[in-house]
Scaffold this active site. Structure first.
Site, PDB file in Angstrom:
ATOM      1  N   CYS A  70      32.442  30.484  20.563  1.00  0.00           N
ATOM      2  CA  CYS A  70      32.891  30.976  19.263  1.00  0.00           C
ATOM      3  C   CYS A  70      32.792  29.837  18.266  1.00  0.00           C
ATOM      4  O   CYS A  70      33.396  28.773  18.484  1.00  0.00           O
ATOM      5  CB  CYS A  70      34.335  31.481  19.360  1.00  0.00           C
ATOM      6  SG  CYS A  70      35.082  31.941  17.785  1.00  0.00           S
ATOM      7  N   CYS A 177      26.859  32.607  14.060  1.00  0.00           N
ATOM      8  CA  CYS A 177      28.017  33.251  14.679  1.00  0.00           C
ATOM      9  C   CYS A 177      27.531  33.820  16.001  1.00  0.00           C
ATOM     10  O   CYS A 177      26.452  34.439  16.046  1.00  0.00           O
ATOM     11  CB  CYS A 177      28.581  34.348  13.783  1.00  0.00           C
ATOM     12  SG  CYS A 177      29.853  35.387  14.567  1.00  0.00           S
TER      13      CYS A 177
END
Length: 263
Positions: A70, A177
Site C-alpha cells: 500500500c 497506487c
C-alpha cells in the site's frame, strides 16, 4: 518460505500474485482491514494505528517477510512498522516506480490518489529521481474505491477522467497506487485512445516489491518450482475468506485457483 502482505483492502492482490508467480511454493498471508478501510482519508496517526494492527495480525503467523502493499501506508507508517517488527521480520514498503520511469528520459505521467498527488512525499521522489524529466501528476479520484468494489462502471468513469488529464504525448505511466495495477488493461485501453495508439511503458510496483522481498530473505525467483504454496486470509485480524470482489481480477483468480475459500 512464508511471505505476508498487508493493505487496507484488495490492493495487495497484485503483489501477492507476483510473489505467487515468482515462487509458487511460497506460503502467503494476506492481511487486510475491511473494518477500517479506506485508509486514505484517515489522519497519519490513525492510519498508522490501523496499519500496525494489520501488520501484527500477519506477524502472528510468523512470516519470513512482510510486504506493505500500500503506497499510503508505506508513506505514513513504514518507520513505525519497521520499529515494531524488525529485525525479526523484514518489512518491505511500496514506492511508486518513478525512478525507472524517469530513467529513459521520456515524458512521465504519475497516476495516484488525490491525497498522494502533489504531496511532499511524491514531489520528493520526483525531485530525487526525475529531475530534468517532464512529469505530470494525474489525480485519480474514486479509482481505488471503484477497484476495491469491482464496480466496472465506476472504474471506467474514473479511468476516463484520469486519461483526459494525461498528456497525449506521454511515454511512460507510473501506476502510483497498488489498486491501479488490477485494472491496468482498462488504463492501457483508455490511454491508447488518448495517445492515438502510441506505445506506452507502464511502471507498477508489484513485481519489483516481490523480488525485493525474496532478496531480503535470501531467496530468488524460481517460477518453475512445484506449486505447493498455500494461502491464509486475515480480515481485520480475523481468519476469513478471499473477498468475492477479488475474483473479478486476474490476480485474485490466480490465488483462488489454489483452492482458497472465497466469501
Amino acid at each position: 518460505m512464508k511471505i505476508a502482505l498487508m493493505d487496507s483492502g484488495i490492493g495487495l492482490l497484485a503483489a501477492a500474485a507476483a510473489v505467487r508467480r515468482l515462487r509458487p511454493d511460497a506460503e502467503l498471508v494476506l492481511s487486510s482491514d475491511p473494518d477500517g478501510m479506506p485508509w486514505g482519508p484517515r489522519t497519519p496517526a490513525d492510519l498508522t494505528g490501523r496499519a500496525l494492527d494489520v501488520a501484527r495480525a500477519a506477524a502472528a503467523h510468523h512470516p519470513d517477510a512482510l510486504i506493505v502493499a500500500c503506497n499510503t501506508a508505506s508513506v505514513h507508517s513504514l518507520p513505525t512498522l519497521r520499529a515494531a517488527l524488525e529485525p525479526g521480520i523484514p518489512v518491505i514498503g511500496t514506492v511508486p516506480a518513478i525512478k525507472p520511469a524517469a530513467a529513459a528520459g521520456g515524458r512521465v505521467a504519475i497516476w495516484a490518489t488525490p491525497a498522494t498527488t502533489g504531496s511532499p512525499y511524491q514531489r520528493g521522489l520526483i525531485g530525487e529521481f526525475a529531475a530534468g524529466v517532464r512529469v505530470t501528476e494525474v489525480p485519480c479520484p474514486g479509482l481505488a474505491d471503484a477497484v476495491e468494489a469491482a464496480a466496472d462502471d465506476a472504474v471506467t468513469a474514473a479511468v476516463a477522467a484520469a486519461a483526459a488529464l494525461t498528456p497525449a504525448d506521454v511515454t511512460d505511466v507510473v501506476l502510483g497506487c497498488t489498486h491501479y495495477e488490477l485494472v491496468e488493461t482498462a488504463i492501457r485501453a483508455a490511454l491508447a485512445e488518448r495517445t492515438q495508439g502510441a506505445e506506452l511503458v507502464f511502471h507498477g510496483s508489484a513485481e519489483p516489491v516481490a523480488v525485493q522481498a525474496l532478496r531480503r530473505i535470501g531467496a530468488r525467483p524460481e517460477p518453475g518450482v512445484p506449486a505447493t504454496g498455500g494461502l491464509t486470509v486475515l480480515r481485520s485480524g480475523r481468519l476469513g475468506a478471499l473477498p468475492a470482489a477479488a475474483l473479478r481480477y486476474a490476480e485474485g483468480r490466480l490465488l483462488a485457483g489454489r483452492g482458497v475459500v472465497v466469501g
